[in-house]
Design a protein around this motif. Structure first.
Motif, PDB file in Angstrom:
ATOM      1  N   ILE A   1      -2.581  -8.098  -2.502  1.00 24.06           N
ATOM      2  CA  ILE A   1      -1.188  -7.280  -2.272  1.00 24.06           C
ATOM      3  C   ILE A   1      -0.810  -6.707  -3.622  1.00 24.06           C
ATOM      4  CG2 ILE A   1       1.276  -7.666  -1.938  1.00 24.06           C
ATOM      5  CD1 ILE A   1       0.448 -10.458  -0.430  1.00 24.06           C
ATOM      6  N   ALA A   2      -0.625  -5.135  -3.313  1.00 20.92           N
ATOM      7  CA  ALA A   2       0.168  -4.637  -4.377  1.00 20.92           C
ATOM      8  C   ALA A   2       1.614  -4.568  -4.340  1.00 20.92           C
ATOM      9  CB  ALA A   2      -0.259  -2.876  -4.124  1.00 20.92           C
ATOM     10  N   VAL A   3       1.963  -5.220  -5.231  1.00 29.96           N
ATOM     11  CA  VAL A   3       3.665  -5.370  -5.257  1.00 29.96           C
ATOM     12  C   VAL A   3       3.844  -5.326  -6.528  1.00 29.96           C
ATOM     13  CG1 VAL A   3       3.194  -7.854  -5.237  1.00 29.96           C
ATOM     14  CG2 VAL A   3       5.557  -7.162  -4.457  1.00 29.96           C
ATOM     15  N   ASN A   4       5.175  -4.929  -6.875  1.00 31.92           N
ATOM     16  CA  ASN A   4       5.914  -5.051  -8.336  1.00 31.92           C
ATOM     17  C   ASN A   4       6.789  -5.975  -8.196  1.00 31.92           C
ATOM     18  OD1 ASN A   4       6.626  -4.319 -10.795  1.00 31.92           O
ATOM     19  ND2 ASN A   4       6.865  -2.066 -10.185  1.00 31.92           N
ATOM     20  N   PHE A   5       6.260  -7.340  -8.605  1.00 24.38           N
ATOM     21  CA  PHE A   5       6.736  -8.654  -8.116  1.00 24.38           C
ATOM     22  C   PHE A   5       7.802  -9.298  -9.427  1.00 24.38           C
ATOM     23  CE2 PHE A   5       6.932 -13.135  -7.485  1.00 24.38           C
ATOM     24  CZ  PHE A   5       7.249 -13.219  -6.127  1.00 24.38           C
TER      25      PHE A   5
END
Lengths: 380, 402
Positions: free
Chosen positions: A130-134
C-alpha cells in the motif's frame, strides 16, 4: 533525556502479497516495485515511520531481496543510520533443521531474541503493498487511549475484483472485519463480499512483550499466520481494535491495479492527497534534470529526472532516464527506469520494466483493461 | 598517511556583480542548471579526479553554503581521513583576522593542509562552471617537473585584455604574467586554478604574509614573486567548457548553454563525468494537459500547466495555466501565476510572480538586459518588470520597475 523518538519500533514484511503481482516481482519483491515515477513501494511506509519518529525499523526479507538491499543501502535517505536502532535487514537465518518460513510467525520467531533486547514498548508491523502517507503517531495514540491489546488499521472500500478472483489460499490471505464501537468483533479471511468492506491494511500495533508471548506460543504450535492463527482464534481473549485510515491509499493487488494506481496520480487531486503531507523519501541518484527537446509534445505526464524526450507522450508515467526518440508516440504507458523508445515507435497501454527497449518503428498496444507488461532488459 | 594532492576551494567571495542573487548567499551556492549549485562543479571534478580531501574557504554569507555542503556525502566526500571541510576564518592565540585576500585565506589554513602532509595542493575557484580532470593537470605538472602550474584557456585576442594573461615559451614555461593589460602579449587567460608543490606554496605564503605592503592575493602577489625568483612555472592548456559565471549575463548565458549540450560543450548528461548535487525529496514533475513545453530542462517537483520554451526550471517550480516562460532561468519552488509572461530573465528561489505580471522582455536593439528577481520576492498581479531591472524588494500589484 529529551524524548524525540516514538516509543515504538517498526517491523516491515516486504514480501507480503508477492504472488499477487507475479510479473512485477520476477526480479524483485513487493517492497521494491517502482511506483509514481521515482519511488518504490516501501518508501511510503518507511518514510511515514521516519516522519513519525520511529527510528528503529526491521525489515524481514524472505526472498528476491537484492533489489531492496540496493535501494535501502544503509538507510541514510530515511534518516535511519543510527547508533541505537536504525535500519535492520533480517534475511532468513538458516539452521540445520529450519525450513523457509511462510507467514509472520516464522519470520518473527527467528528474531525473538532481538525483540527481547529492544527498548521500545510498542511494535508496529506492516506490509508494503500500500502506498500511503500514514500517521503512525495518531494510530499509537488511539491504541493507547483505547486500552486495546492489538489495533489494526483498515480502510473502507470495496474489495478489488482481482483479489476476489484470485483468493485461493496459495495466493495468501486478506482480511476484512466486523467492527462495533471500534472493536473488531469478527475477522473474515478471503471474503468475497460485495459492497464497501472494512478492509485490513495489515498495519498492526501492540506491545512488544505481548507480541513476543504470542509468537512464542504460536511458533511452538506450528502456526504461521499472525492474523489467521493468532488474532482470529483469540478474538474473544484479546481486545482487538480497529483504526480507520481516512487518508489516500493506493493498494496494489495485481498488474491492473498497479497500472491504475499509477495513472490516478496524474490527477492533481490524487497527487496532492498522497504527497502533500510529510515528505516521502527515496534513494537519491545523482542525475540531471529531464530534458524536453524542440518538437516534443507532452500532455498529462508525470516524469522523473534524467528523461530525454523528443517525441510525443500523453497520459503516461515515466521513471528516471527514460528516452523517447523523435517521432515516437507513447500513450497511456508506464515506462520504468531506462526504458528507450526509439524513433517512430508507437506504443499504448504498456508497462515496461527497467531497461526495456522498443526498437524503431515498432507498434505495440495493450488495452485499458489489459495493459501489456514487458519484463526487464527485453528488446521489442 | 600523506595525501598526494589535496584541494583548497576559494569560496569566500561575495559575487557582488550578481547583485540580488548573492544578497543572502555566497556565489558558489548560487543555483545552476536545474538542480545544481555552482560549487557542485569543482567538488564533482575533485571526486571524479580522485581527490578526496577538499578545504572550502568561506567568509561571505556562508550559511546556505555550509548547510549545502554538510558532511559532503552527496559528493562521496564524507571520509574517515580527509573528506570535505568548511574553513571559515577563526580566532587563534595570536589574534584573529578575516581572510584579507586569496593567498591570506590559504595562509591562515596552513595547519589544515599540514594535517594531510600533501605533496601538491590544487587551488580552485568556486565561481566557474567547468568540467575538468584535475588528475590530467597534475600529470602535466609532474611531467614538467614544475613547482607551480596554472590552467589557462586560449581566449580571442580582442578580449584578452579583460583577463590575467600568462606569457609562455614553446615549452609552456611561463615567462611573464600580465594582469588585464592594455597591450596583451598572450591570449592565454588564467583560469584561477593552480597546482603548487606544497613546500613552495608554504614558503611563498609565509613570505607574502611577512610583507606589510602585500595585498595577499595570488594574482597580484604570489605569482609575480614566483616569477621574480625564476621558479619553474608552467601553463597547462585546457580546452574544454569553461565559464566564469560572475555576472548576471554570463550566468544566464551559461544556463542557456545547458539547453544545447550538442553545441555549447557543457553536457550534464555525461555518464563518465557526473556532476553530483544535494537533492531534496520531491515527486516526479507533472506536465498537465494544455501545457506546451519545448526545449526545456525540467526538474523533480515541477508542475507545468502553462507554456515553457527554451528555459530551465529548478525543483518544485509551478507554472500556472496561461503563463508563458521563455528564455528564462527559474529557480527552486518559484510560482508563476496564471497569465504572467516571464522572458529572458533569472528568477531566484521561492519567488511568486502574480497573475498577468510581465517580467523581462526578449532582447531588442536597445535593450538586451537580463531582468533579475531576488530570492523570496513577491511580484504583484499585473506588475511590470523591465528587462534591466534588478529586483530585491517586493513589487506591488500593478506597479512597474525598470
Amino acid at each position: 533525556m529529551v524524548n524525540s523518538n516514538t516509543n515504538a519500533l517498526g517491523i516491515i514484511f516486504p514480501n507480503s502479497y508477492d504472488s499477487w503481482v507475479s510479473e512485477l516481482v520476477n526480479v524483485r519483491l513487493m517492497a521494491s516495485i517502482p511506483f509514481a515515477s521515482r519511488y518504490r513501494l516501501i518508501d511510503f511506509i518507511l518514510s511515514s515511520m521516519t516522519n513519525c519518529d520511529i527510528g528503529n525499523v526491521s525489515i524481514m526479507v524472505n526472498n528476491n531481496y537484492h533489489s531492496l538491499m540496493d535501494h535501502l543501502g544503509s538507510g541514510r535517505e530515511w534518516d535511519l543510520v543510527r547508533k541505537n536502532g536504525g535500519l535492520n535487514i533480517f534475511p532468513p537465518f538458516a539452521e540445520k533443521d529450519s525450513k523457509p518460513y511462510v507467514g509472520r510467525v516464522g519470520a518473527l520467531a527467528g528474531i525473538l531474541d532481538f525483540l527481547r533486547d529492544q527498548k521500545e514498548e510498542y511494535v508496529f508491523m506492516t506490509d508494503t503493498n500500500i502506498a500511503v502517507n500514514f500517521d503512525f503517531k495518531a494510530m499509537l495514540k488511539t491504541h493507547i487511549e483505547s486500552g486495546a491489546d492489538v489495533t489494526i488499521a483498515y480502510n473502507e472500500q470495496e474489495l478489488p475484483e482481482c483479489i476476489k478472483q484470485n483468493s485461493s489460499p496459495s495466493k495468501g490471505f486478506y482480511y476484512t472485519f466486523d467492527i462495533e464501537d471500534s472493536k473488531v468483533t469478527k475477522i473474515y479471511v478471503n471474503s468475497k463480499e460485495s459492497g464497501v468492506q472494512n478492509f485490513s491494511m495489515n498495519i498492526f500495533v501492540l506491545k512488544r512483550d505481548l507480541l513476543i508471548d504470542l509468537i512464542d506460543e504460536a511458533f511452538v504450535h506450528g502456526h504461521q499466520y499472525f492474523e489467521r492463527d493468532i488474532l482470529l482464534p483469540k478474538l474473544n481473549q484479546l481486545k482487538v481494535y480497529a483504526y480507520k485510515c481516512e487518508g489516500y491509499i493506493a493498494r496494489i493487488c495485481d498488474l491492473k491495479s498497479y497500472y491504475d494506481e499509477n495513472m490516478k496520480l496524474l490527477d492533481d487531486y490524487n497527487l496532492n492527497a498522497l504527497f502533500s503531507g510529510p515528505s516521502i523519501y527515496t534513494k537519491l541518484h545523482g542525475g540531471n534534470p529531464a530534458r524536453y527537446m524542440g518538437g516534443s509534445k507532452v500532455q498529462d505526464v508525470m516524469a522523473a529526472d534524467g528523461c530525454i524526450i523528443e517525441g510525443e507522450v500523453e497520459n503516461s508515467i515515466l521513471f528516471r532516464s527514460v528516452k523517447i526518440a523523435k517521432g515516437a508516440k507513447v500513450k497511456n504507458c508506464i515506462l520504468m527506469q531506462g526504458t528507450v523508445v526509439e524513433a517512430g515507435a508507437d506504443i499504448e497501454y504498456l508497462v515496461t520494466d527497467k531497461n526495456v527497449t522498443i526498437t524503431a518503428g515498432k507498434e505495440m498496444k495493450g488495452t485499458d483493461t489489459f495493459p501489456v507488461y514487458i519484463s526487464k532488459f527485453q528488446t521489442v | 598517511m600523506a595525501k598526494e594532492m589535496i584541494a583548497m576551494l576559494l569560496a569566500g567571495g561575495q559575487g557582488s556583480r550578481l547583485y540580488a542573487l548573492t544578497e543572502k548567499l555566497a556565489k558558489p551556492a548560487v543555483p545552476f542548471g536545474g538542480k545544481y549549485r555552482i560549487i557542485d562543479f569543482p567538488l564533482s571534478n575533485c571526486v571524479n579526479s580522485g581527490i578526496d580531501t577538499v578545504g572550502i574557504l568561506t567568509q561571505y554569507q556562508p550559511l546556505v553554503l555550509n548547510e549545502y555542503v554538510g558532511n559532503g556525502q552527496p559528493w562521496d566526500l564524507d571520509r574517515l581521513y580527509g573528506g570535505v571541510h568548511v574553513l571559515p576564518p577563526y580566532q587563534k592565540a595570536s589574534g584573529s583576522d578575516w581572510y584579507k585576500g586569496t593567498a591570506n585565506a590559504i595562509y591562515q589554513n596552513i595547519s589544515f593542509i599540514e594535517r594531510y602532509d600533501p605533496q601538491y595542493v590544487i587551488i580552485l575557484s568556486g565561481d566557474q562552471i567547468c568540467k575538468q580532470d584535475y588528475s590530467d593537470f597534475l600529470k602535466f605538472h609532474k611531467e614538467k617537473d614544475a613547482e607551480f602550474s596554472v590552467a589557462v584557456m586560449e581566449v580571442p585576442w580582442e578580449e584578452a585584455s579583460r583577463f590575467g594573461l600568462m606569457v609562455a615559451d614553446d615549452n609552456d614555461r611561463i615567462t611573464e604574467f600580465q594582469e588585464k593589460p592594455k597591450e596583451p602579449k598572450s591570449n592565454l587567460a588564467s583560469m584561477g586554478i593552480y597546482i603548487f608543490n606544497w613546500d613552495i606554496l608554504k614558503k611563498y605564503l609565509e613570505e607574502d604574509e611577512a610583507d606589510p605592503n602585500s595585498e595577499n592575493d595570488f594574482g597580484n602577489n604570489i605569482i609575480p614573486n614566483l616569477l621574480r625568483d625564476n621558479r619553474r612555472m608552467y601553463a597547462y592548456h585546457f580546452s574544454g567548457y569553461w565559464k566564469d559565471v560572475g555576472t548576471i549575463s554570463s550566468l544566464w548565458e551559461a544556463n542557456m548553454e545547458v539547453l544545447d549540450p550538442e553545441h555549447s560543450g557543457i553536457n550534464l548528461f555525461d555518464e563518465d563525468w557526473k556532476i553530483y548535487s544535494r537533492k531534496s525529496a520531491m515527486t516526479g514533475h507533472m506536465i498537465s494537459a494544455g501545457a506546451v513545453i519545448e526545449n526545456a530542462m525540467v526538474t523533480d517537483g515541477c508542475q507545468i500547466k502553462g507554456t515553457v520554451k527554451h528555459s530551465i526550471l529548478f525543483e518544485g517550480v509551478k507554472i500556472e495555466k496561461g503563463a508563458i516562460v521563455e528564455d528564462a532561468v527559474i529557480m527552486g519552488s518559484t510560482v508563476i501565476k496564471a497569465g504572467a509572461v516571464v522572458k529572458h530573465c533569472i528568477v531566484a528561489e521561492n519567488v511568486t510572480i502574480g497573475q498577468n505580471a510581465v517580467v523581462g522582455a526578449m532582447p531588442s536593439e536597445e535593450e538586451k538586459g537580463v531582468a533579475t528577481i531576488g530570492a523570496g520576492i513577491t511580484i504583484g498581479d499585473n506588475a511590470k518588470i523591465g528587462p534591466n531591472a534588478m529586483v530585491n524588494k517586493n513589487v506591488g500589484g500593478g506597479e512597474e520597475q525598470w
